[in-house]
Design an enzyme around this catalytic site. Structure first.
Site, PDB file in Angstrom:
ATOM      1  N   SER A   1     100.913 -31.901  74.452  1.00 54.51           N
ATOM      2  CA  SER A   1     100.758 -32.805  75.725  1.00 54.51           C
ATOM      3  C   SER A   1     101.121 -31.905  77.001  1.00 54.51           C
ATOM      4  CB  SER A   1     102.098 -33.778  75.666  1.00 54.51           C
ATOM      5  OG  SER A   1     101.752 -34.493  74.689  1.00 54.51           O
TER       6      SER A   1
ATOM      7  N   GLU B   1     104.818  31.081  88.295  1.00 55.63           N
ATOM      8  CA  GLU B   1     103.562  31.614  87.454  1.00 55.63           C
ATOM      9  C   GLU B   1     102.630  32.046  88.493  1.00 55.63           C
ATOM     10  OE1 GLU B   1     102.969  30.967  84.380  1.00 55.63           O
ATOM     11  OE2 GLU B   1     104.920  30.013  84.156  1.00 55.63           O
TER      12      GLU B   1
END
Ligand code: ZN
Ligand code: ZN
Length: 775
Positions: free
Chosen positions: A347, A88
């Site tokens: 419990s 690029e």
């Protein structure tokens, strides 16, 4: 000559001045424009969930419906950087945002056409274009250049490259290299090969004609052309180029994974962008499958949901998080997160209670308590099976999850102490409700989540040290809280890892290779929630089962429904367990105790057993189970020191039985050796020092609201030598209390006989009349 020179110098100076003014003005103008038109660099990224390897396991679209995932700087591999720059913008690291030479060339090429400009775009300018989509016209090109300068001023080169890699379009609604790598190649950007990077890098030029999965042949042609160019430019070695040329392109567009959806939605409400969890995808998927299959089989019983959390005990990280049996099941609320929902814990808080009692020196595993009906200010707990067991050890009480010993122990410890510890462990609902909670909290009368409970139990696997399990890297690890001592923790571990328990799963096949675990079950009121939370050195696994609708199910219980699922998960994830178990810590010791009380034996104790204890903490009171009593030779009357005749009596040993146990023995017709009634001629009784019942008043009629009965107070005044009194209602033992302490009871209609006996055997009776009315 000198004159001429002077003129030239003046001219040069004037020129320089003018140029300086122009440059200064341009700079001022640039900053002014920058101030008026700031960079539109607020980028909305997809939320993504990553696992413990950094792989994306879930993601959501951005607000503009794009897959735009943020690539972190460390995910930009040298190969990726090198390839993109070679293709690029070769001079990326040396130009100031625009490549002057290239712009000049493009300018002359395009000047006569005054329409579309081509080429000359630096990476910085491409970022500018991606931030603001504009038509490719000459004026727009100027704006892009302005933006490019802004970018170069604000960011360093690596950050600009990062922006580029995050914004560049890769076809469809995919933007950025991270989403592209994931959706086309199923990997992270730092794992892309040269061939893959090059293929991706040509897509942005022609996103509609080069579609990965559809035009792979054309893409390979174009890719190879670029690879050849790289070879010519000597960017890569021949070997690297040859390998890349030979690499086939089989990629096609994948769908975004949607694993661990409940955790994703929970965390993406708190954090944006990348959420790094500690999930182990393999364990997560295996557990999801087990839960789904298991609940499918439970549908016949109308049990439709479950949630599971797995914590790695060594790192305190949550490695598996399953919020429901099936996220896609809309019928049974599959999207509800059962792991974070507030439910009654049954419990499951009992182990912490007993451990805290061990640490206070109040109890040891072999301490004997009575499991018989009790009443706390109108609160009369019952056991799960509605039976009472008489004398039981704490060990037995915890193994069998008995309710009365738990309520008694909580009353002994003090509820506030228990609540304090739970708040330290970040139990949010308990903290909110702390003023409202009663003794019933130990039987599940409070609100907790699976996340909280699993975190609590992982402290049991770490010598009592609590650390809130971490869900993601954003959780800062707190320093550990020593919740209970290693000694108390060890006692609990030993009790909870026994296999001969009533809640061992019935259908568990002996052939399955189950690692050793400690676990506790829980079933909430109305059988709405079933819990089973287990741990060993490696993992803590929390399991909740039930219905999101809140419907109770007769078959639902921690032992029958939640524990088989817990066992199945442990059997799968901890299959190759090294069998290493918790070591006995230094602060615990073993002693001999009387098996009838659990206290260090006296010379009269006949049944001796061994028990753990914490030196200098556990009570050292010796067993006083047996008392020597003076009785008449026919054993029909007992004497005290003041009334015993000088001759004509004998001494006999009797077992001490508390009034509440006497009452229970009588109700259940259990024979025991009773101390004969006290000598009726004893002057201590005739001295009239019996307790005086101050309230209720003898012979008075009391009106009680039928719908909402208020308890009546019981208050008495005693002689100075009294420390305890025993209350009886209609000749039935009701309660023991300290002298002067208030008690409460709800009477039945009709005459009620109330008796108060002090610890010296002196008694007072009164009778009241109770009428039930609608007030
Ligand atoms: Zn004893
Ligand atoms: Zn006497």
């Amino acid at each position: 000559m000198r004159f001429k020179l002077n003129i030239t110098r003046k001219r040069i100076i004037r020129l320089l001045k003018r140029t300086g003014i122009v440059i200064a003005s341009l700079i001022v103008l640039f900053f002014l424009l920058s101030w008026i038109f700031p960079l539109p660099d607020k980028i909305d990224y997809s939320s993504i969930l990553t696992d413990n390897k950094g792989e994306v396991i879930n993601a959501s679209l951005t607000s503009d419906d794009k897959w735009r995932m943020k690539t972190e700087l460390d995910e930009i591999s040298p190969l990726l950087r090198k390839t993109i720059i070679a293709k690029e913008d070769k001079y990326f690291y040396s130009h100031p945002g625009i490549n002057v030479v290239a712009v000049g060339r493009a300018f002359f090429k395009n000047i006569f056409r005054w329409k579309r400009t081509s080429g000359a775009s630096t990476i910085t300018m491409q970022v500018a274009r991606a931030l603001e989509h504009r038509k490719r016209t000459f004026p727009n090109k100027v704006i892009e250049m302005f933006r490019a300068f802004q970018l170069e001023l604000k960011y360093n080169k690596d950050e600009i490259l990062q922006l580029y890699l995050n914004l560049v379009p890769y076809g469809g609604n995919i933007e950025g290299v991270k989403a592209a790598a994931l959706l086309y190649f199923n990997k992270n950007p730092d794992h892309l090969s040269l061939a893959e990077i090059t293929s991706l890098s040509i897509i942005p030029n022609r996103p509609s004609t080069l579609v990965i999965g559809r035009h792979n042949g054309r893409i390979v042609e174009e890719r190879n052309r670029w690879l050849q160019k790289f070879a010519d430019d000597k960017v890569f070695t021949e070997k690297e180029i040859d390998d890349a040329l030979a690499e086939p392109l089989t990629a096609t567009r994948h769908t975004v994974p949607h694993y661990a959806p409940h955790l994703f939605y929970k965390l993406s409400r708190q954090q944006k962008g990348e959420i790094s969890t500690h999930l182990d995808l393999n364990t997560q998927l295996k557990t999801e499958k087990i839960v789904e299959d298991y609940i499918r089989a439970q549908r016949l019983r109308n049990i439709r949901n479950a949630a599971v959390i797995v914590v790695d005990n060594r790192t305190r990280r949550v490695i598996t998080y399953v919020g429901s049996s099936s996220f896609s099941d809309t019928l049974d609320g599959g999207q509800v997160n059962g792991a974070a929902a507030i439910r009654q814990p049954g419990s499951t808080l009992k182990p912490l209670l007993y451990a805290l009692c061990f640490d206070e020196g109040l109890l040891t595993p072999k301490t004997v308590v009575s499991d018989v009906p009790v009443n706390y200010e109108g609160y009369a707990p019952e056991n799960y099976d509605q039976k009472f067991n008489g004398y039981v050890s704490i060990e037995y009480a915890l193994e069998h999850s008995l309710n009365i010993p738990a309520v008694k122990s909580l009353s002994l410890l003090g509820q506030e102490k228990m609540i304090q510890q739970l708040i330290r462990c970040r139990f949010r609902q308990i903290e909110k409700d702390r003023k409202k909670l009663g003794l019933s909290m130990i039987l599940g009368g409070c609100g907790t989540t699976l996340e909280e409970l699993t975190g609590l139990f992982s402290a049991f696997a770490n010598e009592g040290k609590f650390i809130k399990p971490s869900l993601s890297a954003a959780d800062t690890m707190q320093s550990p809280i020593q919740l209970i001592s290693p000694a108390a923790d060890y006692m609990v571990n030993e009790i909870l890892s026994k296999v001969n328990r009533p809640d061992f799963p019935l259908n568990w096949m002996a052939t399955e290779r189950m690692p050793k675990i400690a676990w506790k079950t829980g079933t909430s009121y109305g059988r709405r929630d079933a819990w089973s939370i287990g741990y060993n050195k490696n993992y803590t696994v929390g399991v909740w089962t039930g219905n999101f609708s809140g419907a109770g199910v007769p078959d639902l219980s921690g032992a029958n429904i939640a524990t088989p699922l817990l066992f199945r998960i442990f059997n799968t994830i901890d299959y190759n367990n090294d069998k290493e178990w918790f070591q006995q810590p230094a602060d615990i010791d073993i002693r001999q105790v009387c098996s009838e009380t659990g206290l260090p034996p006296s010379e009269h104790c006949t049944s001796i057993t061994t028990d753990y204890f914490i030196p200098l903490i556990s009570s050292t009171r010796t067993c006083n189970n047996w008392q020597e009593i003076m009785v008449r030779p026919d054993e029909k009357i007992s004497y005290c020191k003041s009334c015993a005749p000088s001759t004509g009596y004998k001494k006999k040993w009797y077992k001490a039985v508390e009034p509440e146990m006497q009452s229970w023995f009588a109700d259940n017709r259990i024979a025991y050796q009773q101390i004969p009634p006290h000598n009726p001629d004893c002057e201590l009784i005739f001295k009239g020092n019996a307790p005086v019942i101050q309230f209720p008043a003898n012979g008075v009629e009391y009106l009680i609201n039928k719908k909402n009965p208020e308890p009546l107070q019981l208050i008495c005044k005693t002689a100075n030598d009294v420390s305890k009194v025993y209350w009886y209602i209609n000749n039935k033992f009701y309660k023991t209390s300290a002298a002067g302490e208030k008690q409460f009871f709800i009477p039945d209609e009709g005459p009620v006989k109330i008796s108060c006996t002090d610890d010296k055997g002196r008694n007072r009776n009164i009778t009241i009349y109770v009428k039930m009315v609608n007030l």
